[in-house]
Structure formats: structure tokens, C-alpha cells
Design a protein around this motif. Sequence first.
Motif, PDB file in Angstrom:
ATOM      1  N   THR A 111       0.825  -1.216   0.000  1.00  0.00           N
ATOM      2  CA  THR A 111       0.000   0.000   0.000  1.00  0.00           C
ATOM      3  C   THR A 111       0.855   1.261   0.000  1.00  0.00           C
ATOM      4  OG1 THR A 111      -0.153   0.263   2.424  1.00  0.00           O
ATOM      5  CG2 THR A 111      -1.746  -1.234   1.365  1.00  0.00           C
ATOM      6  N   ASN A 112       2.131   1.105   0.203  1.00  0.00           N
ATOM      7  CA  ASN A 112       3.033   2.237   0.410  1.00  0.00           C
ATOM      8  C   ASN A 112       3.786   2.595  -0.871  1.00  0.00           C
ATOM      9  OD1 ASN A 112       4.324   4.255   1.841  1.00  0.00           O
ATOM     10  ND2 ASN A 112       6.004   2.916   2.462  1.00  0.00           N
ATOM     11  N   LYS A 113       3.047   3.007  -1.881  1.00  0.00           N
ATOM     12  CA  LYS A 113       3.661   3.422  -3.145  1.00  0.00           C
ATOM     13  C   LYS A 113       3.185   4.821  -3.489  1.00  0.00           C
ATOM     14  CE  LYS A 113       4.253  -1.199  -4.980  1.00  0.00           C
ATOM     15  NZ  LYS A 113       3.914  -2.161  -6.023  1.00  0.00           N
ATOM     16  N   SER A 114       4.107   5.649  -3.958  1.00  0.00           N
ATOM     17  CA  SER A 114       3.790   7.050  -4.232  1.00  0.00           C
ATOM     18  C   SER A 114       2.733   7.223  -5.312  1.00  0.00           C
ATOM     19  CB  SER A 114       5.057   7.812  -4.617  1.00  0.00           C
ATOM     20  OG  SER A 114       5.632   7.236  -5.779  1.00  0.00           O
ATOM     21  N   GLU A 115       2.565   6.242  -6.182  1.00  0.00           N
ATOM     22  CA  GLU A 115       1.565   6.372  -7.244  1.00  0.00           C
ATOM     23  C   GLU A 115       0.139   6.080  -6.767  1.00  0.00           C
ATOM     24  OE1 GLU A 115       3.423   2.187  -7.973  1.00  0.00           O
ATOM     25  OE2 GLU A 115       4.124   4.154  -7.305  1.00  0.00           O
ATOM     26  N   TYR A 116      -0.015   5.603  -5.537  1.00  0.00           N
ATOM     27  CA  TYR A 116      -1.343   5.269  -5.028  1.00  0.00           C
ATOM     28  C   TYR A 116      -1.978   6.435  -4.278  1.00  0.00           C
ATOM     29  CZ  TYR A 116      -0.434   0.310  -5.993  1.00  0.00           C
ATOM     30  OH  TYR A 116      -0.163  -0.890  -6.602  1.00  0.00           O
ATOM     31  N   GLN A 117      -3.286   6.575  -4.452  1.00  0.00           N
ATOM     32  CA  GLN A 117      -4.114   7.478  -3.664  1.00  0.00           C
ATOM     33  C   GLN A 117      -4.784   6.615  -2.590  1.00  0.00           C
ATOM     34  OE1 GLN A 117      -5.241  10.906  -4.301  1.00  0.00           O
ATOM     35  NE2 GLN A 117      -3.513  11.092  -5.681  1.00  0.00           N
ATOM     36  N   ILE A 118      -4.438   6.852  -1.331  1.00  0.00           N
ATOM     37  CA  ILE A 118      -4.968   6.055  -0.222  1.00  0.00           C
ATOM     38  C   ILE A 118      -5.792   6.974   0.675  1.00  0.00           C
ATOM     39  CG2 ILE A 118      -4.392   4.555   1.728  1.00  0.00           C
ATOM     40  CD1 ILE A 118      -3.596   3.359  -0.999  1.00  0.00           C
ATOM     41  N   GLY A 119      -6.969   6.505   1.112  1.00  0.00           N
ATOM     42  CA  GLY A 119      -7.860   7.341   1.890  1.00  0.00           C
ATOM     43  C   GLY A 119      -8.165   6.832   3.281  1.00  0.00           C
ATOM     44  N   ALA A 120      -8.674   7.761   4.104  1.00  0.00           N
ATOM     45  CA  ALA A 120      -9.146   7.445   5.459  1.00  0.00           C
ATOM     46  C   ALA A 120     -10.046   8.591   5.906  1.00  0.00           C
ATOM     47  CB  ALA A 120      -7.983   7.265   6.422  1.00  0.00           C
ATOM     48  N   GLN A 121     -10.889   8.314   6.895  1.00  0.00           N
ATOM     49  CA  GLN A 121     -11.824   9.318   7.406  1.00  0.00           C
ATOM     50  C   GLN A 121     -11.116  10.303   8.327  1.00  0.00           C
ATOM     51  OE1 GLN A 121     -14.992   7.875   9.951  1.00  0.00           O
ATOM     52  NE2 GLN A 121     -16.371   9.455   9.199  1.00  0.00           N
ATOM     53  N   THR A 122     -11.331  11.585   8.077  1.00  0.00           N
ATOM     54  CA  THR A 122     -10.734  12.654   8.875  1.00  0.00           C
ATOM     55  C   THR A 122     -11.018  12.447  10.360  1.00  0.00           C
ATOM     56  OG1 THR A 122     -11.081  14.183   7.037  1.00  0.00           O
ATOM     57  CG2 THR A 122     -10.642  15.167   9.189  1.00  0.00           C
ATOM     58  N   GLY A 123      -9.976  12.565  11.175  1.00  0.00           N
ATOM     59  CA  GLY A 123     -10.115  12.460  12.623  1.00  0.00           C
ATOM     60  C   GLY A 123     -10.169  11.044  13.162  1.00  0.00           C
ATOM     61  N   SER A 124     -10.069  10.052  12.289  1.00  0.00           N
ATOM     62  CA  SER A 124     -10.221   8.657  12.710  1.00  0.00           C
ATOM     63  C   SER A 124      -8.876   7.992  12.992  1.00  0.00           C
ATOM     64  CB  SER A 124     -10.954   7.858  11.615  1.00  0.00           C
ATOM     65  OG  SER A 124     -10.113   7.711  10.482  1.00  0.00           O
ATOM     66  N   ILE A 125      -8.939   6.857  13.679  1.00  0.00           N
ATOM     67  CA  ILE A 125      -7.718   6.086  13.887  1.00  0.00           C
ATOM     68  C   ILE A 125      -7.221   5.507  12.569  1.00  0.00           C
ATOM     69  CG2 ILE A 125      -8.201   5.561  16.299  1.00  0.00           C
ATOM     70  CD1 ILE A 125      -9.056   2.756  15.417  1.00  0.00           C
ATOM     71  N   GLU A 148       0.937   5.526   9.154  1.00  0.00           N
ATOM     72  CA  GLU A 148       1.933   4.546   9.584  1.00  0.00           C
ATOM     73  C   GLU A 148       2.291   3.547   8.484  1.00  0.00           C
ATOM     74  OE1 GLU A 148       2.087   0.750  12.631  1.00  0.00           O
ATOM     75  OE2 GLU A 148       0.858   2.469  13.192  1.00  0.00           O
ATOM     76  N   ASN A 149       1.267   3.040   7.781  1.00  0.00           N
ATOM     77  CA  ASN A 149       1.500   1.951   6.833  1.00  0.00           C
ATOM     78  C   ASN A 149       1.667   2.386   5.382  1.00  0.00           C
ATOM     79  OD1 ASN A 149       1.186  -0.456   8.629  1.00  0.00           O
ATOM     80  ND2 ASN A 149      -0.784   0.501   8.999  1.00  0.00           N
ATOM     81  N   SER A 150       1.201   3.581   5.048  1.00  0.00           N
ATOM     82  CA  SER A 150       1.259   4.055   3.660  1.00  0.00           C
ATOM     83  C   SER A 150       1.834   5.476   3.590  1.00  0.00           C
ATOM     84  CB  SER A 150      -0.150   4.035   3.050  1.00  0.00           C
ATOM     85  OG  SER A 150      -0.786   2.797   3.230  1.00  0.00           O
ATOM     86  N   PRO A 151       2.980   5.727   4.247  1.00  0.00           N
ATOM     87  CA  PRO A 151       3.483   7.105   4.324  1.00  0.00           C
ATOM     88  C   PRO A 151       3.917   7.680   2.981  1.00  0.00           C
ATOM     89  CG  PRO A 151       5.117   5.574   5.182  1.00  0.00           C
ATOM     90  CD  PRO A 151       3.851   4.786   4.952  1.00  0.00           C
ATOM     91  N   ASP A 152       4.318   6.846   2.037  1.00  0.00           N
ATOM     92  CA  ASP A 152       4.777   7.348   0.744  1.00  0.00           C
ATOM     93  C   ASP A 152       3.640   7.537  -0.255  1.00  0.00           C
ATOM     94  OD1 ASP A 152       7.376   7.318   1.710  1.00  0.00           O
ATOM     95  OD2 ASP A 152       7.770   5.297   0.946  1.00  0.00           O
ATOM     96  N   ALA A 153       2.463   7.015   0.049  1.00  0.00           N
ATOM     97  CA  ALA A 153       1.308   7.158  -0.840  1.00  0.00           C
ATOM     98  C   ALA A 153       0.765   8.580  -0.742  1.00  0.00           C
ATOM     99  CB  ALA A 153       0.215   6.155  -0.460  1.00  0.00           C
ATOM    100  N   SER A 154       0.010   8.977  -1.740  1.00  0.00           N
ATOM    101  CA  SER A 154      -0.708  10.238  -1.671  1.00  0.00           C
ATOM    102  C   SER A 154      -1.901  10.007  -0.752  1.00  0.00           C
ATOM    103  CB  SER A 154      -1.166  10.647  -3.072  1.00  0.00           C
ATOM    104  OG  SER A 154      -1.877  11.849  -3.019  1.00  0.00           O
ATOM    105  N   GLN A 155      -1.908  10.689   0.390  1.00  0.00           N
ATOM    106  CA  GLN A 155      -2.912  10.435   1.419  1.00  0.00           C
ATOM    107  C   GLN A 155      -4.079  11.416   1.296  1.00  0.00           C
ATOM    108  OE1 GLN A 155      -0.894  10.398   5.200  1.00  0.00           O
ATOM    109  NE2 GLN A 155       0.283   8.591   4.663  1.00  0.00           N
TER     110      GLN A 155
END
Length: 198
Positions: free
Chosen positions: A109-123, A130-137
Motif C-alpha cells: 500500500t506504500n507506493k507514491s503512485e497510489y491514492q490512499i484514503g481514510a476518514q478525517t479524525g479517525s484512527i 503509519e503503513n502508507s506514508p509514501d502514498a498520496s494520502q
Amino acid sequence: LTVATSPDFAPYEFYAIDESGKPDLAGFDIALAGYVADYLGLELEFTPIDFDGVLMEVQTKSADLGMAGLSPDPKRMNIMDFTDIYYKGGQSFCCVQGNKDLFPDLESTNKSEYQIGAQTGSIQVDLMQENSPDASQVQLAKVTDIVAELVNGKLDGAYIETAVAESYAKNYPELYIALDVPYDVAGSAVGVVKDNPA
């Protein structure tokens, strides 16, 4: 009893359409809030708000309780008190069925070409960082937005609480739960105004 909630987090809290076509709050956090209010002999009032707003409502004492699938992680424990954990869940990394072979493990999951999402304010944001720091978050306010972005190909993957991901996968069969994500505080509790004497 004022309760802040984020009604995009089925099966915890969501809008269900009744027989007349009217949306009503539903879910097990909603039922639990009703039980607590009845037990205390209080009238129940909900404040539907984005998830990060739930945390703010409790922190500023604008709501008595926050019920939104809250995990009692250390950062949150600095701003609110918690009940005992009433549900132990898990965390997942999700994608669409067509991309499931791209994500055999968390490292993938940690590739710069990936767009990775999560809910604002969530764990899940912490897990993404932590797991996808190089991805576009990408942080979005609602889980419904995250699922829509996944299904429409705007996100390659996302971190979502497991029970919630399973609930959405029932309505979106293209959604795929690719990975279990380890997390120390995997449970839900009620967030309570800090140092509330009640």
C-alpha cells in the motif's frame, strides 16, 4: 442527554429510510444511546455531525456523549473520558475487486503512485500514515465519500473499520476487504465529557 454522532458509519450509526420514506437514525450506537437515556430518565437529543466534529462536540462540552464507533486511543483520552469498550472490532484495508491483486500485504500500500484514503479524525488516518506514508494520502469527512471514491476509481485503497467495511460491501459488491490491519486499540466505547461528575 445530548449525543453527537456521525451517521455514515453503519452498522454503528446511519440513516435508515422508514416506510414513509423519511430518514431516521439507526444502528447499535443509536439503540445504546436510547437505552442510556431511558435508564437515566432523560430525553435523548442527537447532533448528527461529521466524525471529527463528534470529537469537538464532546471536547467543548457541547454534547454529553460522543457515540460514533470511537476507539479509546491515547490522543482521544487526553480530551475525553471513555466507557468500557462495548465492541471489539478490527481494522481493514479496502480496495475494489479489480485491484485486489495489487495489495497482497500492507507494504504494497506504500507506493507514491497510489491514492490512499481514510476518514478525517479517525484512527484509520493513523493507520494510513503509519503503513502508507509514501502514498498520496486523502482524508475525507465521511465513510460514504471514501467508499464512493473507491468505487469510482479516485482512490486506490482506503483504511476502514472492519464491521463498517463489511456493511458497505453488502451494498457495493465491488468493494473488497483486502487486508486485516493490526491495531492495538481495536474497540468501540462511548466518549464522555472529560471529568464529568455524572
